[in-house]
Scaffold this active site. Structure first.
Site, mmCIF file in Angstrom:
data_model
loop_
_atom_site.group_PDB
_atom_site.id
_atom_site.type_symbol
_atom_site.label_atom_id
_atom_site.label_comp_id
_atom_site.label_asym_id
_atom_site.label_seq_id
_atom_site.Cartn_x
_atom_site.Cartn_y
_atom_site.Cartn_z
ATOM 1 N N ASP A 81 34.199 3.095 -5.635
ATOM 2 C CA ASP A 81 33.064 2.459 -4.957
ATOM 3 C C ASP A 81 31.877 3.405 -4.761
ATOM 4 O O ASP A 81 30.900 3.041 -4.099
ATOM 5 C CB ASP A 81 33.502 1.920 -3.580
ATOM 6 C CG ASP A 81 34.072 0.498 -3.660
ATOM 7 O OD1 ASP A 81 33.789 -0.211 -4.650
ATOM 8 O OD2 ASP A 81 34.786 0.102 -2.720
ATOM 9 N N ARG A 106 37.749 4.520 1.047
ATOM 10 C CA ARG A 106 36.434 5.128 0.784
ATOM 11 C C ARG A 106 36.197 6.407 1.599
ATOM 12 O O ARG A 106 35.139 7.042 1.451
ATOM 13 C CB ARG A 106 35.308 4.113 1.061
ATOM 14 C CG ARG A 106 35.331 2.903 0.139
ATOM 15 C CD ARG A 106 34.012 2.140 0.164
ATOM 16 N NE ARG A 106 32.907 2.895 -0.424
ATOM 17 C CZ ARG A 106 31.643 2.461 -0.470
ATOM 18 N NH1 ARG A 106 31.319 1.279 0.032
ATOM 19 N NH2 ARG A 106 30.693 3.205 -1.022
ATOM 20 N N ARG A 160 31.783 -3.040 9.741
ATOM 21 C CA ARG A 160 31.935 -1.654 9.298
ATOM 22 C C ARG A 160 31.371 -0.679 10.348
ATOM 23 O O ARG A 160 32.125 -0.117 11.129
ATOM 24 C CB ARG A 160 31.240 -1.444 7.947
ATOM 25 C CG ARG A 160 31.731 -2.374 6.816
ATOM 26 C CD ARG A 160 33.132 -2.047 6.346
ATOM 27 N NE ARG A 160 33.598 -2.896 5.265
ATOM 28 C CZ ARG A 160 33.477 -2.644 3.972
ATOM 29 N NH1 ARG A 160 32.872 -1.550 3.565
ATOM 30 N NH2 ARG A 160 33.975 -3.475 3.068
ATOM 31 N N HIS A 194 28.050 -6.036 5.343
ATOM 32 C CA HIS A 194 27.086 -4.949 5.564
ATOM 33 C C HIS A 194 25.736 -5.604 5.832
ATOM 34 O O HIS A 194 25.402 -6.607 5.189
ATOM 35 C CB HIS A 194 26.933 -4.081 4.302
ATOM 36 C CG HIS A 194 27.934 -2.983 4.138
ATOM 37 N ND1 HIS A 194 28.459 -2.649 2.900
ATOM 38 C CD2 HIS A 194 28.482 -2.120 5.029
ATOM 39 C CE1 HIS A 194 29.291 -1.631 3.051
ATOM 40 N NE2 HIS A 194 29.330 -1.296 4.326
ATOM 41 N N CYS A 288 22.785 -1.868 -2.664
ATOM 42 C CA CYS A 288 23.998 -1.074 -2.461
ATOM 43 C C CYS A 288 24.020 0.168 -3.353
ATOM 44 O O CYS A 288 24.614 1.180 -2.999
ATOM 45 C CB CYS A 288 25.246 -1.893 -2.765
ATOM 46 S SG CYS A 288 25.481 -3.277 -1.670
HETATM 47 N N1 ARG Z 1 33.280 -2.376 -2.354
HETATM 48 C C1 ARG Z 1 32.338 -1.781 -1.477
HETATM 49 C C2 ARG Z 1 32.807 -1.895 -0.035
HETATM 50 O O1 ARG Z 1 33.364 -2.895 0.326
HETATM 51 C C3 ARG Z 1 30.990 -2.417 -1.625
HETATM 52 C C4 ARG Z 1 29.935 -1.736 -0.830
HETATM 53 C C5 ARG Z 1 28.595 -2.382 -0.954
HETATM 54 N N2 ARG Z 1 27.599 -1.573 -0.386
HETATM 55 C C6 ARG Z 1 26.617 -1.998 0.398
HETATM 56 N N3 ARG Z 1 25.685 -1.162 0.743
HETATM 57 N N4 ARG Z 1 26.596 -3.232 0.872
HETATM 58 O O2 ARG Z 1 32.643 -0.995 0.748
#
Ligand code: ARG
Length: 356
Positions: A81, A106, A160, A194, A288
């Site tokens: 990612d 991550r 998040r 996000h 992203c």
């Molecule tokens: N697969 C990644 C996650 O879920 C995607 C992140 C997308 N990034 C963003 N800035 N919205 O963390």
């Protein structure tokens, strides 16, 4: 005597000016979908990594053709990612804060971005007094959830980045000294996990957002702060049309988000369509993939466009960091005062922005 009427111009003929930007990106060399941490990630859909690389290269070239500077962080095997470099931190006024990821998958990215910022600061990429301040202590997914809109730092939470991280930002990035206020916005739809999937900043006082992605209270906040906002519909958001990057005139976004293209044109912006369906498979689009570096020599704070009622926030420099409790308080504002970790209370009325 002539009476001059000032009528806000917010139509297709609104003049829009592009500003050269400096971005950080990460090539999708190791991009894949091997775990599911958002509803877009489907393990049964194969990923064509070579195609993702082509699409990413095209995005990078598009930025460069428009006069923007792109820095690149080396991708790491085992971190599929990393292409979503917006999550790599946040830089305001040359101060770079690296992220702390929510999901174990991550977490190893945090130190990689932190080291990149260390090197960038030494190399002068963050400006003459640029500094890397290390990783956030609290859960903080960088520009995925933190979007600067003039003198407001819009800060997402709910999936998040934590509220505690919003409080930490003021101190680590010295936002008080820079005249920047943090505005907490609560996300409620797991597809828009996000902030940058639900809201995009088009110009310092103008945003586009999906109303349904926010809690009732946060929606009130957005309506107060941005009365002229572009309201996206569920189709725009489902095409990740809000996951866009604006240079003030050109808005780079998924080529397939055609409804959003039309809304942008109506307001005088030039949509620049990017083929990005391969990278979309991980749940992210153009924004992203793009972290904005704001080196010290760039003006951080726009001449204020707040027509304040009252004229300025009430600063209580000695109070501890707490959420405002007044019932009339409509923002969840957490910020530092100019020199301390105090709370900025906006009082009982919400400042209004000039029309854009
Ligand atoms: N697969 C990644 C996650 O879920 C995607 C992140 C997308 N990034 C963003 N800035 N919205 O963390």
């Amino acid at each position: 005597m002539t009476l001059e009427l000032s009528v806000p111009r917010v139509g297709a003929d609104t003049p829009r000016t592009a500003t050269p930007c400096t971005f950080l990106m990460c090539p999708p060399t190791y991009f894949d979908v091997v775990y599911t941490i958002n509803p877009w990630m489907d393990l049964t859909v194969p990923v064509d990594t070579a195609r993702a690389v082509e699409q990413w290269e095209a995005l990078r070239r598009t930025y460069e053709r428009h006069g923007h500077t792109v820095h690149v962080v080396d991708p790491q095997p085992g971190l599929p990612d990393m292409v979503y470099a917006a999550n790599g931190g946040i830089v305001v006024g040359g101060r770079a804060l690296a992220p702390r990821f929510t999901h174990a998958e991550r977490q190893a990215e945090g130190p990689v971005f932190s080291r990149w910022f260390d090197d960038a600061a030494r190399a002068g990429v963050l400006g003459p007094d640029g500094v890397s301040v290390g990783q956030a202590d609290e859960l903080n997914e960088g520009e995925g959830d933190l979007l600067l809109a003039g003198d407001l730092l819009l800060a997402g939470t709910g999936f998040r980045t934590s509220r505690a991280a919003h409080a930490e930002l003021g101190r680590r990035l010295r936002l008080g000294e820079q005249g920047i206020t943090v505005v907490t916005l609560e996300l409620v739809d797991p597809r828009y996990y996000h902030l940058d999937t639900a809201l995009t900043v088009l110009a310092p006082g103008l945003v586009a957002y999906l109303p349904e992605a926010f809690s009732r209270e946060s929606l009130d906040t957005l309506r107060d702060l941005f009365p002229d906002a572009i309201l996206a519909d569920p189709d725009d958001a489902a095409a990740l049309g809000l996951n866009a990057v604006s240079d003030g005139r050109h808005v780079y976004l998924n080529a397939a988000a055609t409804g959003m293209h039309a809304r942008l044109r109506e307001r005088g912006f030039e949509p620049v369509g990017i083929e990005i369906d391969e990278i979309l498979k991980g749940g992210g689009s153009v924004k992203c993939c793009t972290l904005t570096l704001r080196p010290t020599q760039h003006p951080v704070v726009e001449p204020t466009s707040l027509v304040a009622e009252p004229t300025s926030p009430v600063v209580e420099p000695t109070s501890p960091v707490v959420e405002p409790v007044e019932t009339t308080q409509r923002w969840n504002v957490v910020s530092t005062g100019p020199t301390t970790g105090g709370v900025v209370s906006t009082g009982s009325t919400t400042p209004r922005r000039a029309a854009r």
